[in-house]
Design an enzyme around this catalytic site. Structure first.
Site, PDB file in Angstrom:
ATOM      1  N   GLY A  70       0.809  -1.209   0.000  1.00 42.63           N
ATOM      2  CA  GLY A  70       0.000   0.000   0.000  1.00 42.63           C
ATOM      3  C   GLY A  70       0.847   1.266   0.000  1.00 42.63           C
ATOM      4  CB  SER A  71       3.882   2.288   1.873  1.00 40.04           C
ATOM      5  OG  SER A  71       3.348   2.025   3.155  1.00 40.04           O
ATOM      6  CG  ASN A 151      -5.242   3.769   9.117  1.00 40.11           C
ATOM      7  OD1 ASN A 151      -5.633   4.795   8.555  1.00 40.11           O
ATOM      8  ND2 ASN A 151      -4.124   3.735   9.792  1.00 40.11           N
ATOM      9  CD  GLN A 179      -7.314  -0.526   7.466  1.00 39.56           C
ATOM     10  OE1 GLN A 179      -8.131  -1.340   7.889  1.00 39.56           O
ATOM     11  NE2 GLN A 179      -6.023  -0.627   7.736  1.00 39.56           N
ATOM     12  CB  SER A 199      -1.869  -3.259   1.188  1.00 43.60           C
ATOM     13  OG  SER A 199      -0.863  -4.031   1.804  1.00 43.60           O
ATOM     14  CG  HIS A 201      -0.170  -6.582   4.996  1.00 36.72           C
ATOM     15  ND1 HIS A 201      -0.296  -6.172   6.305  1.00 36.72           N
ATOM     16  CD2 HIS A 201       0.269  -5.510   4.309  1.00 36.72           C
ATOM     17  CE1 HIS A 201       0.078  -4.901   6.389  1.00 36.72           C
ATOM     18  NE2 HIS A 201       0.421  -4.474   5.189  1.00 36.72           N
ATOM     19  CB  THR A 237      12.256 -10.257 -10.990  1.00 35.61           C
ATOM     20  OG1 THR A 237      13.372 -10.052 -11.843  1.00 35.61           O
ATOM     21  CG2 THR A 237      11.637 -11.619 -11.253  1.00 35.61           C
ATOM     22  CB  CYS A 324       2.648   3.783  11.124  1.00 39.47           C
ATOM     23  SG  CYS A 324       1.732   2.690  10.058  1.00 39.47           S
TER      24      CYS A 324
HETATM   25  C1  LIG Z   1      -1.729  -0.536   6.041  1.00 41.06           C
HETATM   26  C2  LIG Z   1      -2.083   0.720   5.336  1.00 41.06           C
HETATM   27  C3  LIG Z   1      -1.221   1.290   4.380  1.00 41.06           C
HETATM   28  C4  LIG Z   1       0.160   0.732   4.113  1.00 41.06           C
HETATM   29  O1  LIG Z   1       0.130  -0.475   3.421  1.00 41.06           O
HETATM   30  P1  LIG Z   1       1.451  -1.399   3.436  1.00 41.06           P
HETATM   31  O2  LIG Z   1       1.122  -2.504   2.489  1.00 41.06           O
HETATM   32  O3  LIG Z   1       1.635  -1.867   4.829  1.00 41.06           O
HETATM   33  O4  LIG Z   1       2.566  -0.542   2.936  1.00 41.06           O
HETATM   34  C5  LIG Z   1      -1.633   2.428   3.722  1.00 41.06           C
HETATM   35  N1  LIG Z   1      -2.836   2.982   3.970  1.00 41.06           N
HETATM   36  C6  LIG Z   1      -3.689   2.472   4.859  1.00 41.06           C
HETATM   37  C7  LIG Z   1      -5.021   3.116   5.070  1.00 41.06           C
HETATM   38  C8  LIG Z   1      -3.347   1.320   5.578  1.00 41.06           C
HETATM   39  O5  LIG Z   1      -4.195   0.824   6.487  1.00 41.06           O
END
Ligand SMILES: *Cc1c(COP(=O)(O)O)cnc(C)c1O
Length: 395
Positions: A70-71, A151, A179, A199, A201, A237, A324
């Site tokens: 996500g970042s 989040n 989210q 993202s 995870h 890759t 974070c």
């Molecule tokens: C977790 C999160 C991110 C970051 O995603 P990562 O895959 O951990 O880099 C960005 N934005 C929101 C709203 C999140 O909850």
């Protein structure tokens, strides 16, 4: 009893996601850029994952760019849109005060480059209206970026309405849907979303892999130079096992979205009802319009960190805000943005649920949190000031 209630920080991988990944570690380990059959088998898998993910978003496969999460997707979306705007002489960017740091810190970087960033006020319930966005848009606005769901406090923003406003005014619209993906419906066409980050995870997929959706015609700038992977938009890759796990997890989440939401919001509402009984406490965010799995409270007179440690010793994994900001002594910028004073924002607790949580686990949380809060208050100098009347209660 071990209760994992920190699913907004990350989720446990599903067996579906793990099973989807294993063949690409054990047998089909080729590089999709290779011309031989082992590589080409990986290339076909990559294409099928792209199609699966595109379908979940109502996008086209060539509008999907795989990232490290996500970042990275947030960084690339904002920098691409801003630098595109700059070439047209547009330097105004609109966002909100309670975005994730992947957005806020990228906006800070853009400010240093000379962009003007306007953060919309999110009010006491933690939300914005499409009208606020419409009122803020100027001739020189190059980007609106607002999260789909918060989040920390779970607010769900009016994404389709904001998308409609941006489309009408001809301004690019990006949403951090990290989210929301897998938990709330996403239709990039119906919601007029130009760019979107997600993202894996956060919906039972693997860590270190995500997606940046960019509508056809929205040019992305590559942040990582190298090979021609991802149509030249993201070199390196491809993380094939991660991408396969993400596609399987997203499809699974989208297929079970409604049933999961019913179960998870039932658990959420039990927690909100139970924790509201604690004196001098307050729910953060909107009681109705919130993510199915989000519970966020402030308890006056205590420190969130001590609360987390004691709950952990009772087998409850929770968070005081976002993962974070933990480790820093500053209170959450999200809680400050909804108007919680510093001393109240310090006593926060976020419980974020998934479809694997059970009613028995909620019973356990509801049995532990009230006395842990009371125990901590009895040791707290802040609490002594409050009950002796030396300081007024805020909550
Ligand atoms: C977790 C999160 C991110 C970051 O995603 P990562 O895959 O951990 O880099 C960005 N934005 C929101 C709203 C999140 O909850």
């Amino acid at each position: 009893m071990q209760v994992y209630a920190d699913n907004a920080a990350t989720t446990k991988m599903s067996q579906t996601a793990i099973n989807a990944m294993l063949p690409y570690m054990e047998r089909i380990y080729g590089n999709p850029s290779s011309l031989h059959s082992v590589g080409q088998e990986a290339a076909e898998a990559l294409q099928s994952a792209r199609e699966t993910i595109a379908k979940c978003l109502n996008a086209s496969p060539n509008e999907i760019t795989f990232t490290s999460g996500g970042s990275e997707a947030d960084n690339q979306a904002l920098l691409s849109a801003a630098w595109l705007g700059l070439r047209k002489g547009k330097k105004h960017i609109i966002s909100t005060a309670f975005e994730h740091h992947a957005i806020l810190h990228t906006l800070k970087r853009l400010e240093k480059e000379g962009f003007e960033v306007q953060l919309l006020d999110v009010g006491p319930l933690g939300n914005i209206t499409a009208q606020q966005v419409a009122d803020a848009i100027r001739e020189d606005t190059c980007l609106v970026t607002t999260m789909y769901a918060n989040n920390e406090i779970g607010s769900i923003l009016p994404i389709a309405e904001i998308g409609a406003v941006c489309k009408e005014k001809g301004v690019l619209f990006h949403t951090d849907a990290v989210q929301a993906a897998g938990h709330l419906p996403i239709d990039v066409k119906a919601q007029n979303i130009d760019m979107l980050s997600l993202s894996a995870h956060k919906f039972h997929g693997p860590k270190g892999v995500g997606v940046l959706y960019a509508r056809r015609g929205v040019p992305l700038t590559s942040l990582i130079e190298g090979g021609a992977q991802e149509r030249g938009k993201r070199a390196g890759t491809e993380n094939i096992p991660g991408i396969m796990g993400m596609a399987a997890a997203l499809q699974d989440a989208c297929e079970h979205m409604e049933a999961n939401a019913v179960h998870v919001s039932h658990l959420r509402d039990r927690l909100i009802e139970g924790l509201s009984q604690i004196p001098h406490s307050a729910l953060n965010g909107d009681p109705v319009n919130r993510l199915p799995g989000n519970v966020s409270f402030c308890f006056e007179g205590i420190e969130g960190e001590s609360l987390l440690l004691l709950l952990d010793s009772k087998g409850i994994c929770a968070s005081s805000g976002s993962a974070c900001t933990s480790g820093s002594l500053d209170p959450s910028h999200v809680l400050l943005a909804i108007g919680r004073p510093h001393e109240v924002a310090h006593g926060s607790l976020r419980l974020s649920l998934s479809e694997w949580n059970t009613d028995e686990e909620i019973d356990h949380i509801l049995a532990e949190v009230p006395w842990v809060v009371e125990y901590l208050r009895n040791m707290s100098p802040m609490w002594k000031d409050l009950i002796s009347g030396r300081k007024p209660f805020i909550l």
